[in-house]
Scaffold this motif. Structure first.
Motif, PDB file in Angstrom:
ATOM      1  N   GLU A 144     -28.001 -13.587  14.114  1.00  0.00           N
ATOM      2  CA  GLU A 144     -27.606 -14.532  12.987  1.00  0.00           C
ATOM      3  C   GLU A 144     -25.964 -15.245  13.180  1.00  0.00           C
ATOM      4  O   GLU A 144     -25.840 -16.019  12.940  1.00  0.00           O
ATOM      5  N   ASP A 145     -25.219 -14.018  13.842  1.00  0.00           N
ATOM      6  CA  ASP A 145     -23.521 -14.696  13.992  1.00  0.00           C
ATOM      7  C   ASP A 145     -23.487 -15.073  15.315  1.00  0.00           C
ATOM      8  O   ASP A 145     -22.360 -15.297  15.703  1.00  0.00           O
ATOM      9  N   GLU A 147     -22.904 -17.599  18.470  1.00  0.00           N
ATOM     10  CA  GLU A 147     -22.277 -18.928  18.510  1.00  0.00           C
ATOM     11  C   GLU A 147     -23.239 -20.191  18.514  1.00  0.00           C
ATOM     12  O   GLU A 147     -23.147 -21.063  18.085  1.00  0.00           O
TER      13      GLU A 147
END
Length: 272
Positions: A144-145, A147
């Motif tokens: 989800e995090d 780039e």
């Protein structure tokens, strides 16, 4: 012995409640089918003699009547259970039961961790994902995090109804992948996008020119953001004409053809 008839009545009403809920689910499935049909071919309602809207109205009437019947049976059950409760602060217990019953009714369409209380719409979605076993889908394999979002064509090998995780197999991982062989991932439902049915183009959503989509880049198993230049219907074929982002050649974006069954809606918040 006087409580036996009451127990029998409670059991009968719980069976009736189950029957009503099953009927509601069946009606919701039919409503969803009508919605998909109208979304895919909205012009059908303009044809003489078409009864699509009439059928949809009758389905909504049926759903409303079943819902009202469910409320009635639920209230009867509450009354029957009230009568069997031990003596004590029964007034408070009654108010609590009724309040909880009403609160559950308001929350029925929300996802619950208990599978038996999953809303009909979520249950339909779960069934749809369970039916994908063995099929190719688009999957986001990045965190989800991350780039950038990375989407690949993978094969569904298992769907866990309890955890709502989809286990997929990447049969052709990139050269930079460790091991070089097929890899498996366990992903949430939100990371999976089913492809349109290859043998049923008429029921597929059409993306109009200028629309951003996610499509399989020709010759690869990776999906990238692209802009629709021309549709299969306009081209009288089964392919879209697309321009992929960051696909520049000699200062221009080449236009590439991609089969309609390898094109899906661009996910909200896509990062590339």
């Amino acid at each position: 012995m006087s409580s036996s008839p009451d127990i029998a009545g409670i059991l009968e009403n719980t069976k009736e409640l189950d029957r009503l809920r099953k009927e509601q689910e069946e009606v919701l499935v039919e409503i969803n089918k009508m919605h998909k049909k109208l979304q895919a071919t909205p012009e059908i309602v303009e044809k003489p003699g078409d009864t699509s809207l009439s059928k949809l109205k009758n389905l909504y009437i049926q759903a409303k009547e079943l819902s009202e019947s469910e409320v009635t049976v639920s209230n009867i059950l509450l009354t029957q259970l009230d009568a069997l409760l031990p003596s004590g602060p029964t007034g408070q217990q009654r108010r609590k039961l009724v309040a909880e019953g009403n609160e559950q009714k308001r929350k029925r369409m929300k996802v619950d961790s208990d599978v038996t209380r999953v809303s009909p719409s979520m249950r339909n979605q779960i069934e749809a994902y369970a039916s994908l076993k063995g099929e190719q889908v688009a999957a986001r394999v990045t965190a989800e995090d991350a780039e950038k979002d990375e989407w690949f064509v993978v094969k569904v090998i298992h769907f866990d109804r309890e955890t709502k995780e989809v286990e997929v197999l990447d049969e052709e991982p990139g050269d930079d992948e460790e091991g070089g062989g097929p890899r498996t991932y366990k992903l949430s439902m939100s990371c999976i996008l089913p492809f349109p049915k290859r043998n049923d183009p008429s029921s597929t959503q059409e993306f109009l020119p200028g629309k951003h989509v996610l499509a399989v880049y020709p010759g690869t198993t990776a999906l990238y953001k692209a802009t629709v230049i021309s549709t299969p219907r306009k081209r009288k074929s089964d392919e879209y004409l697309l321009e992929f982002d960051d696909d520049e050649e000699d200062g221009a974006l080449p236009q590439r053809t991609v089969p309609f069954h390898k094109v899906v809606a661009l996910p909200e918040g896509h990062r590339q």
